[in-house]
Scaffold this active site. Structure first.
Site, PDB file in Angstrom:
ATOM      1  N   LEU A 170     -12.440   0.097  -3.247  1.00  0.00           N
ATOM      2  CA  LEU A 170     -12.383  -1.090  -4.110  1.00  0.00           C
ATOM      3  C   LEU A 170     -12.196  -0.708  -5.580  1.00  0.00           C
ATOM      4  O   LEU A 170     -12.456  -1.496  -6.469  1.00  0.00           O
ATOM      5  CB  LEU A 170     -13.652  -1.935  -3.921  1.00  0.00           C
ATOM      6  N   SER A 171     -11.762   0.520  -5.806  1.00  0.00           N
ATOM      7  CA  SER A 171     -11.398   0.994  -7.149  1.00  0.00           C
ATOM      8  C   SER A 171     -12.566   0.994  -8.127  1.00  0.00           C
ATOM      9  O   SER A 171     -12.452   0.529  -9.263  1.00  0.00           O
ATOM     10  CB  SER A 171     -10.253   0.171  -7.732  1.00  0.00           C
ATOM     11  N   GLU A 208      -7.345   9.543 -14.422  1.00  0.00           N
ATOM     12  CA  GLU A 208      -7.456   9.750 -12.971  1.00  0.00           C
ATOM     13  C   GLU A 208      -6.614  10.962 -12.529  1.00  0.00           C
ATOM     14  O   GLU A 208      -7.072  11.824 -11.788  1.00  0.00           O
ATOM     15  CB  GLU A 208      -6.936   8.485 -12.288  1.00  0.00           C
ATOM     16  N   ALA A 240     -15.564   2.811  -1.307  1.00  0.00           N
ATOM     17  CA  ALA A 240     -15.198   1.730  -0.386  1.00  0.00           C
ATOM     18  C   ALA A 240     -13.744   1.311  -0.532  1.00  0.00           C
ATOM     19  O   ALA A 240     -13.309   0.355   0.096  1.00  0.00           O
ATOM     20  CB  ALA A 240     -16.106   0.529  -0.618  1.00  0.00           C
ATOM     21  N   ASP A 275       2.943   2.142  -4.867  1.00  0.00           N
ATOM     22  CA  ASP A 275       2.925   2.248  -6.341  1.00  0.00           C
ATOM     23  C   ASP A 275       3.544   3.557  -6.832  1.00  0.00           C
ATOM     24  O   ASP A 275       4.376   3.556  -7.732  1.00  0.00           O
ATOM     25  CB  ASP A 275       1.535   1.985  -6.938  1.00  0.00           C
ATOM     26  N   TYR A 335      -3.982  11.831   1.260  1.00  0.00           N
ATOM     27  CA  TYR A 335      -3.286  11.016   0.260  1.00  0.00           C
ATOM     28  C   TYR A 335      -2.156  11.816  -0.367  1.00  0.00           C
ATOM     29  O   TYR A 335      -1.019  11.371  -0.472  1.00  0.00           O
ATOM     30  CB  TYR A 335      -4.280  10.563  -0.809  1.00  0.00           C
ATOM     31  N   ASP A 364      -4.282   0.460  -9.374  1.00  0.00           N
ATOM     32  CA  ASP A 364      -5.682   0.070  -9.531  1.00  0.00           C
ATOM     33  C   ASP A 364      -6.008  -0.277 -10.975  1.00  0.00           C
ATOM     34  O   ASP A 364      -6.696  -1.254 -11.263  1.00  0.00           O
ATOM     35  CB  ASP A 364      -6.607   1.196  -9.048  1.00  0.00           C
ATOM     36  N   GLU A 411       0.831  -1.211   0.000  1.00  0.00           N
ATOM     37  CA  GLU A 411       0.000   0.000   0.000  1.00  0.00           C
ATOM     38  C   GLU A 411       0.863   1.258   0.000  1.00  0.00           C
ATOM     39  O   GLU A 411       1.832   1.355   0.755  1.00  0.00           O
ATOM     40  CB  GLU A 411      -0.899  -0.026   1.234  1.00  0.00           C
ATOM     41  N   HIS A 412       0.473   2.211  -0.858  1.00  0.00           N
ATOM     42  CA  HIS A 412       1.214   3.462  -1.034  1.00  0.00           C
ATOM     43  C   HIS A 412       2.654   3.187  -1.496  1.00  0.00           C
ATOM     44  O   HIS A 412       3.557   3.975  -1.219  1.00  0.00           O
ATOM     45  CB  HIS A 412       1.175   4.323   0.232  1.00  0.00           C
TER      46      HIS A 412
HETATM   47  C1  GLA Z   1      -5.352   4.311  -4.092  1.00  0.00           C
HETATM   48  C2  GLA Z   1      -4.614   4.738  -5.351  1.00  0.00           C
HETATM   49  C3  GLA Z   1      -3.523   3.725  -5.727  1.00  0.00           C
HETATM   50  C4  GLA Z   1      -2.631   3.427  -4.535  1.00  0.00           C
HETATM   51  C5  GLA Z   1      -3.465   3.112  -3.298  1.00  0.00           C
HETATM   52  C6  GLA Z   1      -2.611   2.954  -2.072  1.00  0.00           C
HETATM   53  O1  GLA Z   1      -6.066   3.125  -4.340  1.00  0.00           O
HETATM   54  O2  GLA Z   1      -5.524   4.843  -6.434  1.00  0.00           O
HETATM   55  O3  GLA Z   1      -2.782   4.222  -6.819  1.00  0.00           O
HETATM   56  O4  GLA Z   1      -1.735   4.479  -4.303  1.00  0.00           O
HETATM   57  O5  GLA Z   1      -4.425   4.106  -3.039  1.00  0.00           O
HETATM   58  O6  GLA Z   1      -1.818   1.820  -2.163  1.00  0.00           O
END
Ligand code: GLA
Length: 412
Positions: free
Chosen positions: A155-156, A190, A153, A33, A254, A202, A30-31
């Protein structure tokens, strides 16, 4: 209403086809990418559909089941709308996201409603991904969107919209772009049409989803490896605990985390935190303030946990990854500080009821947690989490299991 029916209602005609793309959960990483590190997400069964047909007049019209009115612009007007970062000069607190479609009526700036920036942004990015002459010759389209990916949520849902529209236009416009190029177009939408400073995880997770496998992605090279999870064969389930705390209000966090990572990399004299390892942490501690150091420590240790998870899955199978998931959560809670009480309660109560491991997934500040659970313990864990939420006075969470699922496809 599904996308096809919405399309018929808006246009009075049948679509040429219906394409769909999945949301995702991130198993671990997480975080990392946007720090050019490693991630291990998988696509989920929840999908977004786009019913699409070309039209003769060079205009693009988008409609969605969660918006009252369609939005229509000329394809040649897209360059005046995007990129938003130049037009709208957003401050840190004003960006949307990360990574979620907004509901209707939340227009950011004068251009288009926020929800419409996702599909229009993809069309804009795809036109730029092919050469300028070919881009300007592309015909217009009508697009109707529906989705069962929960919004807000973590979940992209946004990557699912981008993926469905990207594969539809790739086929109808005969662009012949590969899945990585389509993921890049989604990310560009995005970042530059929606204005969320997210990484590429994502879009890649949605685009490259495979049944029973997670996608190991090197975010520097965009090389991927499909890693069989073995969840099903081993009698394990991934339980999603959607806290229903939507994170769109906290998006400044973020961007702030991203800036702290860039600051940390600069102080270490490296291009990105991908280039640091756990051996560099003592030096990092001397070079920077405590907060920046803890942000750096999360990213550096998280990259290692992704590699360890891939190795553990290969050598020992999915039961061996539980502790890594839980350690990832602790790092996000204590070092990266992106958890919220609801997420911590989800993780702690799932673990106390016997989950093998649990962590928040996605950008944080709300959204969902995942728990790795024996199939015959799903009900016990679900009940325990619901009881813990009730005892804390939190809104009841949505809980459901997800299996790693396939990426985009043409449905009709
Ligand atoms: C969101 C962003 C991703 C990633 C995550 C954290 O989902 O869209 O690019 O940075 O947060 O891992």
């Amino acid at each position: 209403m599904n996308a096809e029916n919405l399309f018929r209602r808006i246009t009075g005609r049948a679509p040429a086809g219906v394409w769909s793309a999945p949301g995702r959960v991130n198993l671990i990483g997480e975080h990392t990418d946007y720090n050019e590190g490693f991630v291990l997400p998988f696509a989920i069964p929840h999908r977004t559909s786009a019913a699409v047909r070309m039209r003769e007049d060079g205009r693009i019209r988008v409609a969605s089941t969660f918006a009252a009115e369609p939005v229509e612009v000329g394809l040649d007007e897209l360059d005046a709308l995007f990129p938003v970062t130049l037009r709208r000069a957003q401050g840190p607190g004003e960006a949307q996201g990360p990574g979620e479609a907004q509901g209707p009526g939340e227009a950011q700036g004068p251009a288009v409603p926020a929800w419409a920036a996702y599909p229009l942004g993809v069309a804009w990015a795809l036109r730029h991904a092919v050469d300028a002459r070919a881009g300007s010759a592309l015909p217009g389209v009508d697009i109707a969107i529906s989705s069962d990916v929960p919004v807000g949520a973590g979940l992209s849902s946004s990557a699912a919209i981008e993926g469905a529209v990207a594969v539809a236009l790739n086929e109808l416009w005969a662009l012949r772009l590969d899945p990585v190029a389509l993921a890049r177009a989604g990310r560009r939408a995005e970042n530059e049409a929606v204005g969320a400073p997210t990484g590429i995880m994502d879009q890649m997770a949605s685009m490259l989803g495979r049944a029973d496998a997670a996608t190991f992605l090197d975010c520097r090279t965009l090389e991927t490896r499909s890693i069989p999870t073995g969840f099903d064969a081993e009698g394990l389930e991934v339980l999603v605990i959607d806290t229903r705390v939507t994170h769109s209000h906290s998006s400044g966090g973020y961007r702030e985390r991203r800036e702290a990572c860039e600051r940390g990399a600069a102080l270490l004299g490296i291009r990105s935190l991908r280039d640091a390892t756990v051996d560099d942490l003592p030096r990092a501690a001397e070079l920077m303030d405590d907060v920046t150091f803890r942000r750096v420590r999360h990213v550096v240790t998280e990259n290692q946990r992704v590699l360890d998870t891939v190795a553990a899955l290969r050598t020992h199978g999915p039961r061996a990854i539980g502790d890594l998931l839980t350690a990832s959560h602790a790092s996000m809670r204590d070092d990266f500080e992106i958890s919220v009480p609801e997420l911590d309660t989800a993780v702690e109560s799932a673990l106390a009821a016997g989950a093998l491991g649990a962590r928040m997934t996605g950008g944080g500040f709300g959204g969902a947690a995942i728990a790795l659970v024996e199939r015959d313990a799903v009900e016990r864990v679900t009940d325990a989490v619901a009881a813990a939420f009730a005892a804390s006075g939190f809104t009841a969470p949505h809980q459901f299991t997800v299996a790693p699922s396939e990426g985009p496809r043409r449905d009709i």
